[in-house]
Design a protein around this motif. Structure first.
Motif, mmCIF file in Angstrom:
data_model
loop_
_atom_site.group_PDB
_atom_site.id
_atom_site.type_symbol
_atom_site.label_atom_id
_atom_site.label_comp_id
_atom_site.label_asym_id
_atom_site.label_seq_id
_atom_site.Cartn_x
_atom_site.Cartn_y
_atom_site.Cartn_z
ATOM 1 N N SER A 181 10.258 -13.322 -57.784
ATOM 2 C CA SER A 181 10.460 -12.104 -58.557
ATOM 3 C C SER A 181 10.466 -10.925 -57.595
ATOM 4 C CB SER A 181 9.353 -11.916 -59.607
ATOM 5 O OG SER A 181 9.508 -12.826 -60.673
ATOM 6 N N PRO A 182 11.330 -9.948 -57.813
ATOM 7 C CA PRO A 182 11.499 -8.886 -56.815
ATOM 8 C C PRO A 182 10.284 -7.979 -56.691
ATOM 9 C CG PRO A 182 12.761 -8.408 -58.803
ATOM 10 C CD PRO A 182 12.250 -9.793 -58.950
ATOM 11 N N LEU A 183 10.037 -7.532 -55.464
ATOM 12 C CA LEU A 183 8.955 -6.607 -55.194
ATOM 13 C C LEU A 183 9.218 -5.936 -53.850
ATOM 14 C CD1 LEU A 183 6.339 -5.865 -56.741
ATOM 15 C CD2 LEU A 183 5.103 -7.331 -55.147
ATOM 16 N N ILE A 184 9.035 -4.629 -53.811
ATOM 17 C CA ILE A 184 9.188 -3.893 -52.562
ATOM 18 C C ILE A 184 7.933 -3.060 -52.313
ATOM 19 C CG2 ILE A 184 11.713 -3.780 -52.594
ATOM 20 C CD1 ILE A 184 11.468 -0.936 -53.714
ATOM 21 N N ILE A 185 7.708 -2.749 -51.050
ATOM 22 C CA ILE A 185 6.556 -1.958 -50.633
ATOM 23 C C ILE A 185 7.072 -0.707 -49.940
ATOM 24 C CG2 ILE A 185 4.370 -2.003 -49.389
ATOM 25 C CD1 ILE A 185 4.627 -4.267 -51.434
ATOM 26 N N GLY A 186 6.506 0.453 -50.261
ATOM 27 C CA GLY A 186 6.979 1.701 -49.677
ATOM 28 C C GLY A 186 5.868 2.467 -48.988
ATOM 29 N N LYS A 187 6.257 3.298 -48.019
ATOM 30 C CA LYS A 187 5.303 4.157 -47.296
ATOM 31 C C LYS A 187 5.804 5.588 -47.358
ATOM 32 C CE LYS A 187 1.882 4.927 -44.249
ATOM 33 N NZ LYS A 187 1.803 6.381 -44.440
ATOM 34 N N SER A 188 4.959 6.468 -47.934
ATOM 35 C CA SER A 188 5.315 7.880 -48.014
ATOM 36 C C SER A 188 4.377 8.694 -47.129
ATOM 37 C CB SER A 188 5.229 8.377 -49.456
ATOM 38 O OG SER A 188 3.875 8.492 -49.862
ATOM 39 N N GLU A 189 4.555 10.004 -47.116
ATOM 40 C CA GLU A 189 3.715 10.868 -46.288
ATOM 41 C C GLU A 189 2.281 10.932 -46.791
ATOM 42 O OE1 GLU A 189 5.499 14.685 -46.068
ATOM 43 O OE2 GLU A 189 7.241 14.022 -44.903
#
Length: 612
Positions: A181-189
C-alpha cells in the motif's frame, strides 16, 4: 483506498493533519479521525467523525481544539465494518499506549483476533485495523521496542497495509511501515511527515522518500531513519516533487473533474513531448531499446477500470499497426487464471497511481515467469514504476477526481507512441508515415480544445437526460473501446445504469432491453465501420430508443438517424479515441451535476484501489 497523514515537528499538528486529509478525501470519505499527542501532559487525544471530513473539521474547530505537535490522521473508505465512529481510524490498544492508522486489508485478521482474545484483548470495532494495533501492542509489551514490535507484527500479518503508528511511551517519535500500500515520507523546515499520496504533504514540502515493501520508518521532528525487517538501518535518497502545488487545487473550477477534463490538451502535449524527439519516437531515456522491441512476439496488456479500456483501444491499434498478437486482461483476472506467457513477450501494466493492487500483483507474476514488464504510470517513484523493467510515464500531473479523465488520455498517448515505435522496428511503418502520424498526434491538443470550446451543447443535452434510468453505448472496433470508457464515466459519477456493447452483439439478446426513450449513444469514428453501426442504431430506434450519435465532422448523414449529433475533428483513425472520449466525459460530468451529485467523490468509490 484510505488516506493517511502524519506529522511531528514544531507546529501544531491537528491543522496540518486536517489540511493533509482534505487533499486525500478522494481516497476515502466514509469517516475520518485524528490522534494528537499533547506534550504538556503526555496524553494522546483521539477524535473521530462519521461521514465527510467537514464533520471532523467542525468537531475540532479546524484542529485548534486539539493541542499537540505530533499526530496521525486518517480518512476511511470502509472495507471491514460499516462507516461509524467506532470503526473510524485511528484505532488504539486497550490501554491507549499504541495508536494506529491503516490503509489496506489484513487477510488473516480473524485468525489473529482469536489469538489476541485468548491473551485477554477485547475489541470494540468491526475492523481488521484494530487487530493490527493490538498485535503491535502485544509484541511491544513483550519486547519494549517499538521497532521490534512493528517488525514482528508485520511478519505475522498477511495482506496489504500502510501503517502510521504512535506509542505513548515514545513521545518524540512516530513510525510508518508498508507492504503493498502506498506511503511516502516527507521532510520540511519545521518537521517530518507521512502521507499515502503526494498531495497530502505537498503544501508542507517537496522533498520526499519512498518507503518500500517490508520497511519501517522512524520519524522525529528533525530526522528520518529507515529500517528493514532485520532492523538494520538503510539509506534512502530524497526525491524532489516537481508538481506545482496549485496543480492539486481546483483553480476556479467547480469540480476537480471539470478542471482535469480541461487540462487534457496540456497533458496530452506534455506526454507527446516527453517521447517525440526530432520528429521521431524516442524511448532511449527509459532504456527501451530497438533490439528489445524487435524480439517481441506477443504483447499482454493488463489494467483495471479505465486502464483496461486503454488496453482495449491499444489492442486494436497495436495489432493493426504491428501485426503482433495482443492479449488484454483485467488485472484481477490475469493473476488468477495462470496465464501462459510465451517467450519473447512483453507485459504492459497500465495504472494511474502506480499502486493499483491487482495490477501490481500482475506485474510481479509476470516477472516471476521471466517476462519483461513495461509500466505505464502517472506517479513518479510509485511501486509499479520502481518494479517495472521500463517505465513510460504519463505527464498528466496530479489527478484528484475519482473519475479519471486526463490520466486516461495520456495513457492512450503512451500506447500510441509504443505502437508506432514497435511498428517502425518491425519494418511496418516508414519514417515518412511515422512523421505523418506524429504530425497528427501534435494536432490532438488543439482538436481536444476545440471540442471543449463547444461543451455547452453537451451540457444542454445532459440536462435533458439527467433523469434517465438506463443508457447504452454502442460501437464497433475502436469505437467499442471508446464506448466502454464513456459508459463507465456515466455510471460511476451519475449512478445511471449504463452498459457498452459491441454493436454487432445487439441482436444476440441485448436489444430486448430497449424501451421507449431509452438513450442509446452510437459512436462512429471508424469510416470502414460507419454504415454497419448506423444499421444497428436504426434497429434500436425502430424499437423506441432516443439516439445520440458521435462521429467526425463531415459525416452529417448521421442526422438522418440520430436525434442528437455530436461531432469531433477528424484525425488518424488510430487516434480517434483521444477525441471521441471528450464529449462522453463531458456528458457524464454534466449529467452528474444536473442531478446534484458529488462529482469528484462518487459513492462507494475511491481513487486508488490498493486492496483486492
Amino acid at each position: 483506498m484510505c488516506g493517511i497523514v502524519g506529522y511531528i515537528g514544531e507546529q501544531q499538528a491537528a491543522p496540518i493533519l486536517l489540511a493533509g486529509l482534505s487533499k486525500l478525501e478522494y481516497r476515502g470519505y466514509d469517516s475520518a479521525g485524528i490522534c494528537v499527542r499533547d506534550e504538556s501532559t503526555g496524553n494522546v487525544e483521539v477524535v473521530k467523525a462519521k461521514g465527510r471530513l467537514r464533520t471532523l473539521i467542525e468537531k475540532t474547530d479546524d484542529g485548534h481544539s486539539v493541542i499537540g505537535t505530533s499526530g496521525i490522521g486518517h480518512t476511511r473508505w470502509a472495507t471491514h465494518g460499516e462507516p461509524s465512529e467506532n470503526n473510524a481510524h485511528p484505532h488504539c490498544s486497550d490501554d491507549k499506549n499504541v495508536v494506529l492508522v491503516h490503509n489496506g486489508i489484513i487477510e488473516n485478521f480473524q485468525e489473529l483476533k482469536e489469538k489476541l482474545v485468548k491473551r485477554g484483548y477485547t475489541f470494540y470495532s468491526e475492523t481488521d485495523t484494530e487487530v493490527a494495533v493490538k498485535l503491535i501492542d502485544y509484541y511491544y509489551k513483550k519486547t519494549e521496542s517499538p521497532l521490534t514490535s512493528i517488525a514482528t507484527a508485520m511478519l505475522h500479518i498477511r495482506g496489504s497495509y500502510a501503517f502510521g503508528v504512535m506509542f505513548k511511551d515514545c513521545p518524540n517519535k512516530i513510525f510508518a511501515a508498508r507492504k503493498d500500500s502506498p506511503l511516502i515520507i516527507g521532510k520540511s523546515e519545521h518537521g517530518t511527515l507521512i502521507g499515502s499520496d503526494v498531495p497530502a504533504i505537498l503544501d508542507q514540502t517537496r522533498n520526499v522518500y519512498y518507503i518500500d515493501n517490508m520497511e519501517i520508518a522512524e520519524l522525529t521532528k528533525d530526522e528520518i531513519h529507515f529500517f528493514n525487517m532485520d532492523e538494520d538501518e538503510i539509506e534512502k535518497e530524497v526525491v524532489q516533487i516537481k508538481w506545482d502545488a496549485e496543480a492539486a487545487e481546483k483553480g476556479g473550477y467547480e469540480h476537480f473533474m471539470l478542471k482535469e477534463i480541461h487540462e487534457q490538451p496540456r497533458a496530452v502535449q506534455d506526454t507527446i513531448g516527453a517521447y517525440v524527439k526530432d520528429n521521431a519516437v524516442d524511448f532511449s531515456e527509459i532504456g527501451l531499446k530497438d533490439e528489445e522491441l524487435a524480439n517481441i512476439e506477443r504483447v499482454y496488456i493488463v489494467g483495471c477500470g479505465s486502464a483496461y479500456h486503454v488496453a482495449m483501444a491499444a489492442k486494436y491499434v497495436l495489432e493493426d499497426m504491428t501485426q503482433v498478437p495482443v492479449e488484454i486482461d483485467i488485472a484481477s483476472e490475469f493473476r488468477y487464471r495462470n496465464p501462459i506467457l510465451v517467450k519473447n513477450s512483453l507485459v504492459v501494466i497500465i495504472s494511474q497511481s502506480g499502486e493499483t493492487a491487482d495490477s501490481l500483483a500482475a506485474l510481479r507474476l509476470a516477472k516471476e515467469k521471466g517476462v519483461a514488464v513495461l509500466g505505464v504510470v502517472n506517479v513518479v517513484g510509485s511501486s509499479i514504476a520502481r518494479e517495472s523493467d521500463h517505465t513510460l510515464y504519463t505527464y498528466a500531473g496530479p489527478e484528484i477526481s475519482v473519475a479519471t479523465t486526463k490520466a486516461y488520455s495520456t495513457q492512450l498517448i503512451a500506447m500510441y507512441l509504443f505502437a508506432m515505435r514497435l511498428a517502425q522496428v518491425k519494418g511496418l511503418l516508414s519514417e515518412e508515415d511515422c512523421a505523418k502520424m506524429i504530425a497528427e498526434l501534435n494536432e490532438l491538443p488543439a482538436k481536444i480544445q476545440k471540442i471543449l470550446d463547444d461543451k455547452e451543447r453537451i451540457q444542454w443535452f445532459a440536462s435533458k437526460y439527467a433523469n434517465a434510468k438506463d443508457m447504452f453505448f454502442l460501437g464497433r472496433g475502436l469505437d467499442y473501446a471508446i464506448s466502454l470508457e464513456g459508459s463507465l464515466k456515466m455510471k460511476e459519477i451519475s449512478y445511471i445504469h449504463s452498459e457498452a456493447y459491441a454493436a454487432g452483439e445487439l441482436k444476440h439478446g441485448t436489444i430486448s432491453l430497449i424501451e421507449d426513450n431509452t438513450l442509446v449513444v452510437g459512436v462512429l469514428t471508424q469510416s470502414n465501420l460507419y454504415e454497419k453501426t448506423i444499421s444497428n442504431m436504426v434497429e434500436v430506434k425502430s424499437r423506441g430508443a432516443y439516439l445520440m450519435g458521435l462521429t467526425t465532422y463531415g459525416n452529417y448523414g448521421i442526422e438522418d438517424t440520430a436525434d442528437f449529433s455530436v461531432y469531433v475533428p477528424k484525425t488518424d483513425p488510430h487516434f480517434a479515441t483521444s477525441l471521441a472520449i471528450i464529449p462522453l466525459q463531458l456528458l457524464g460530468y454534466y449529467v452528474s451535476v444536473a442531478k446534484g451529485l458529488d462529482v469528484d467523490k462518487p459513492r462507494n468509490l475511491a481513487k486508488s484501489v490498493t486492496v483486492e
